[in-house]
Design a protein around this motif. Structure first.
Motif, PDB file in Angstrom:
ATOM      1  N   SER A 133       0.847  -1.185   0.000  1.00  0.00           N
ATOM      2  CA  SER A 133       0.000   0.000   0.000  1.00  0.00           C
ATOM      3  C   SER A 133       0.888   1.242   0.000  1.00  0.00           C
ATOM      4  O   SER A 133       2.115   1.147  -0.059  1.00  0.00           O
ATOM      5  N   LYS A 134       0.233   2.404   0.072  1.00  0.00           N
ATOM      6  CA  LYS A 134       0.966   3.661   0.049  1.00  0.00           C
ATOM      7  C   LYS A 134       1.862   3.767   1.279  1.00  0.00           C
ATOM      8  O   LYS A 134       1.460   3.428   2.382  1.00  0.00           O
ATOM      9  N   ASP A 135       3.090   4.240   1.068  1.00  0.00           N
ATOM     10  CA  ASP A 135       4.018   4.409   2.187  1.00  0.00           C
ATOM     11  C   ASP A 135       3.469   5.418   3.188  1.00  0.00           C
ATOM     12  O   ASP A 135       2.886   6.443   2.812  1.00  0.00           O
ATOM     13  N   ASP A 136       3.668   5.113   4.474  1.00  0.00           N
ATOM     14  CA  ASP A 136       3.152   5.982   5.543  1.00  0.00           C
ATOM     15  C   ASP A 136       4.158   7.069   5.878  1.00  0.00           C
ATOM     16  O   ASP A 136       5.362   6.811   5.992  1.00  0.00           O
ATOM     17  N   SER A 137       3.659   8.282   6.060  1.00  0.00           N
ATOM     18  CA  SER A 137       4.501   9.374   6.535  1.00  0.00           C
ATOM     19  C   SER A 137       4.768   9.192   8.020  1.00  0.00           C
ATOM     20  O   SER A 137       3.847   8.993   8.808  1.00  0.00           O
ATOM     21  N   ILE A 138       6.054   9.241   8.410  1.00  0.00           N
ATOM     22  CA  ILE A 138       6.419   9.175   9.826  1.00  0.00           C
ATOM     23  C   ILE A 138       6.586  10.582  10.384  1.00  0.00           C
ATOM     24  O   ILE A 138       6.040  10.920  11.436  1.00  0.00           O
ATOM     25  N   GLY A 139       7.327  11.422   9.689  1.00  0.00           N
ATOM     26  CA  GLY A 139       7.533  12.792  10.156  1.00  0.00           C
ATOM     27  C   GLY A 139       8.498  13.521   9.245  1.00  0.00           C
ATOM     28  O   GLY A 139       9.179  12.912   8.412  1.00  0.00           O
ATOM     29  N   GLU A 140       8.579  14.827   9.421  1.00  0.00           N
ATOM     30  CA  GLU A 140       9.395  15.647   8.526  1.00  0.00           C
ATOM     31  C   GLU A 140      10.058  16.778   9.295  1.00  0.00           C
ATOM     32  O   GLU A 140       9.656  17.112  10.417  1.00  0.00           O
ATOM     33  N   VAL A 141      11.066  17.366   8.655  1.00  0.00           N
ATOM     34  CA  VAL A 141      11.741  18.528   9.229  1.00  0.00           C
ATOM     35  C   VAL A 141      12.119  19.466   8.092  1.00  0.00           C
ATOM     36  O   VAL A 141      12.473  19.019   6.994  1.00  0.00           O
ATOM     37  N   PHE A 142      11.985  20.771   8.339  1.00  0.00           N
ATOM     38  CA  PHE A 142      12.360  21.796   7.375  1.00  0.00           C
ATOM     39  C   PHE A 142      13.562  22.560   7.902  1.00  0.00           C
ATOM     40  O   PHE A 142      13.588  22.936   9.083  1.00  0.00           O
ATOM     41  N   VAL A 143      14.547  22.817   7.023  1.00  0.00           N
ATOM     42  CA  VAL A 143      15.747  23.555   7.420  1.00  0.00           C
ATOM     43  C   VAL A 143      15.937  24.729   6.453  1.00  0.00           C
ATOM     44  O   VAL A 143      16.378  24.543   5.317  1.00  0.00           O
ATOM     45  N   PRO A 144      15.604  25.967   6.865  1.00  0.00           N
ATOM     46  CA  PRO A 144      15.841  27.131   6.003  1.00  0.00           C
ATOM     47  C   PRO A 144      17.338  27.403   5.910  1.00  0.00           C
ATOM     48  O   PRO A 144      17.996  27.686   6.913  1.00  0.00           O
ATOM     49  N   LEU A 145      17.889  27.304   4.709  1.00  0.00           N
ATOM     50  CA  LEU A 145      19.345  27.406   4.562  1.00  0.00           C
ATOM     51  C   LEU A 145      19.854  28.821   4.800  1.00  0.00           C
ATOM     52  O   LEU A 145      21.046  29.015   5.044  1.00  0.00           O
ATOM     53  N   CYS A 146      18.966  29.823   4.747  1.00  0.00           N
ATOM     54  CA  CYS A 146      19.387  31.190   5.056  1.00  0.00           C
ATOM     55  C   CYS A 146      19.727  31.342   6.538  1.00  0.00           C
ATOM     56  O   CYS A 146      20.339  32.332   6.939  1.00  0.00           O
ATOM     57  N   GLN A 147      19.328  30.376   7.351  1.00  0.00           N
ATOM     58  CA  GLN A 147      19.590  30.439   8.793  1.00  0.00           C
ATOM     59  C   GLN A 147      20.775  29.555   9.206  1.00  0.00           C
ATOM     60  O   GLN A 147      21.048  29.405  10.389  1.00  0.00           O
ATOM     61  N   ILE A 148      21.452  28.967   8.223  1.00  0.00           N
ATOM     62  CA  ILE A 148      22.557  28.042   8.509  1.00  0.00           C
ATOM     63  C   ILE A 148      23.896  28.706   8.207  1.00  0.00           C
ATOM     64  O   ILE A 148      24.068  29.336   7.151  1.00  0.00           O
ATOM     65  N   ASP A 149      24.858  28.560   9.111  1.00  0.00           N
ATOM     66  CA  ASP A 149      26.235  29.000   8.861  1.00  0.00           C
ATOM     67  C   ASP A 149      26.947  27.885   8.103  1.00  0.00           C
ATOM     68  O   ASP A 149      27.398  26.891   8.699  1.00  0.00           O
ATOM     69  N   LEU A 150      27.032  28.027   6.792  1.00  0.00           N
ATOM     70  CA  LEU A 150      27.575  26.959   5.956  1.00  0.00           C
ATOM     71  C   LEU A 150      29.090  26.821   6.065  1.00  0.00           C
ATOM     72  O   LEU A 150      29.667  25.881   5.514  1.00  0.00           O
ATOM     73  N   THR A 151      29.738  27.732   6.770  1.00  0.00           N
ATOM     74  CA  THR A 151      31.193  27.612   6.947  1.00  0.00           C
ATOM     75  C   THR A 151      31.540  26.719   8.139  1.00  0.00           C
ATOM     76  O   THR A 151      32.691  26.324   8.307  1.00  0.00           O
ATOM     77  N   SER A 152      30.547  26.383   8.966  1.00  0.00           N
ATOM     78  CA  SER A 152      30.851  25.681  10.221  1.00  0.00           C
ATOM     79  C   SER A 152      30.596  24.171  10.162  1.00  0.00           C
ATOM     80  O   SER A 152      30.826  23.475  11.133  1.00  0.00           O
ATOM     81  N   LYS A 153      30.082  23.660   9.012  1.00  0.00           N
ATOM     82  CA  LYS A 153      29.797  22.227   8.840  1.00  0.00           C
ATOM     83  C   LYS A 153      28.973  21.673  10.017  1.00  0.00           C
ATOM     84  O   LYS A 153      29.396  20.732  10.700  1.00  0.00           O
ATOM     85  N   PRO A 154      27.796  22.230  10.258  1.00  0.00           N
ATOM     86  CA  PRO A 154      27.020  21.835  11.447  1.00  0.00           C
ATOM     87  C   PRO A 154      26.434  20.428  11.338  1.00  0.00           C
ATOM     88  O   PRO A 154      26.125  19.936  10.250  1.00  0.00           O
ATOM     89  N   VAL A 155      26.296  19.800  12.508  1.00  0.00           N
ATOM     90  CA  VAL A 155      25.607  18.515  12.645  1.00  0.00           C
ATOM     91  C   VAL A 155      24.401  18.742  13.545  1.00  0.00           C
ATOM     92  O   VAL A 155      24.520  19.361  14.604  1.00  0.00           O
TER      93      VAL A 155
END
Length: 293
Positions: free
Chosen positions: A119-141
Motif C-alpha cells: 500500500s501507500k508508504d506511511d509518513s512518519i515525520g518531517e523537518v524543514f531547514v531554512p538554509l538562510c539560517q545556517i552558517d555553511l562555513t561551520s559544517k554543522p551537525v
C-alpha cells in the motif's frame, strides 16, 4: 545579502510550522556542508532514533526523501532500513550548481517514510531547514525533532477496547484527546466523540459523548457498549470521529479513525483490535493519531 534573506524568509513562512511538535515522531540526525569552490551543498543523512512503530510487528521500514524546496521535482532518497525504529543510513547527497546566493532562497526538506510493499508508504515525520539560517562555513551537525505533516495534525485520542466473548459485549472507552486541531476563530474547538458500530458497509448503531466547550485537550471518560456475537467480531468495525460542535453551522470533523480486523485506518488501529481479541476480558489502551477525512 539582506535582499536574499528577505526572499528566503518569505519561503520559510510558507513551509515552516513554528509550533512545538504535538506528538513524538522521533528525531533525525544530519550534517550540512558547502563546497565554496564547486558551488555544491553536501548533505549527510546519518540516522534517526525513537521512530514510531508503523507496522504490526512493532517496527518500521524507514527511509528518507530529500528535496530542496521550492524545487519539488528533484527528490533524492536513502535506502530502506528494514524492521527498525533506530535506522542508520550514513548516506551523502550532493546538490551541485548552487551558488551561495541561490541557497539562501532554499529550504531543505527531510521527510521520513515507512515503506509498505502492498500500500501507500506511511509518513512518519518531517523537518524543514531554512538554509538562510545556517552558517555553511561551520559544517554543522543536527539532531532535529520530526513533526507530523500539517495535514495529519488533527491531534490524538486515547481509547480503550475490551471484548467479553461470554456475553458478546464490545466496550470502547473514549478516555481523552490531546492537541486537537483548532476549528474555531478563538483558537479552540468544542469537541465531542461520535462512534459508529458497522457490520461490513452497514452502519448499525451510533453513540456520542457530551460536547466539551473551548478545549483542545478534552477528558471524555465515556464508555460505549455494543452487543457483538463472537462469530461476528472479525466482521465488524468501530468508526471513531472527533467532531467540533457548532451552534450555527454544521458540525465539523476534527479527525477520525477506524478500528477493525480488516479495514482499519492504519496498522496501529489493526493491532489494537487484534490485541483486544487476543486478550478477552482485558482492557487494552492505545493512543491513536487522528486522520483527516
Amino acid at each position: 545579502m539582506g535582499f536574499w534573506q528577505s526572499r528566503s524568509l518569505s519561503l520559510v513562512d510558507m513551509y515552516i510550522d513554528n509550533a512545538e511538535p504535538s506528538e513524538s515522531c522521533g528525531q533525525i540526525q544530519f550534517s550540512i556542508e558547502y563546497d565554496f569552490e564547486k558551488n555544491t551543498l553536501i548533505l549527510k543523512v546519518m540516522q534517526a532514533k525513537d521512530l514510531p512503530a508503523m507496522d504490526l510487528t512493532g517496527t518500521s521500514d524507514p527511509y528518507v526523501k530529500v528535496v530542496l524546496l521550492p524545487d519539488k521535482k528533484h527528490k533524492l532518497e536513502t535506502k530502506i532500513k528494514r524492521r527498525t525504529l533506530n535506522p542508520k543510513w550514513n548516506e551523502t547527497f550532493y546538490f551541485e550548481g548552487f551558488p551561495i546566493q541561490k541557497l539562501q532562497t532554499r529550504v531543505l526538506h527531510l521527510h521520513v517514510f515507512d515503506y509498505d510493499r502492498f500500500s501507500k508508504d506511511d509518513s512518519i515525520g518531517e523537518v524543514f531547514v531554512p538554509l538562510c539560517q545556517i552558517d555553511l562555513t561551520s559544517k554543522p551537525v543536527y539532531w532535529r525533532a520530526l513533526k507530523p505533516p500539517p495535514k495529519y495534525k488533527c491531534g490524538e485520542v486515547l481509547i480503550s477496547l475490551c471484548y467479553h466473548p461470554a456475553n458478546s459485549l464490545l466496550t470502547l472507552t473514549a478516555i481523552k484527546a490531546r492537541n486537537l486541531k483548532a476549528k474555531d476563530i478563538n483558537g479552540k474547538s468544542d469537541p465531542y466523540v461520535k462512534v459508529w458500530l458497522n457490520f461490513g458497509d452497514k452502519r448499525v448503531e451510533k453513540r456520542k459523548t457530551p460536547v466539551f466547550p473551548c478545549t483542545l485537550d478534552p477528558v471524555f471518560n465515556e464508555i460505549f457498549t455494543f452487543h457483538v456475537p463472537w462469530e461476528k467480531i472479525r466482521d465488524c468495525s468501530l468508526d471513531v470521529r472527533v467532531m467540533d460542535f457548532d451552534n450555527i453551522g454544521r458540525n465539523e470533523l476534527i479527525g477520525r479513525l477506524s478500528l477493525s480486523s480488516k479495514n482499519s485506518t492504519g496498522t496501529l488501529e489493526t493491532k489494537h483490535w487484534q490485541d483486544m481479541i487476543a486478550k478477552p476480558r482485558q482492557t487494552v489502551l492505545q493512543w491513536h493519531r487522528l486522520k483527516p477525512e
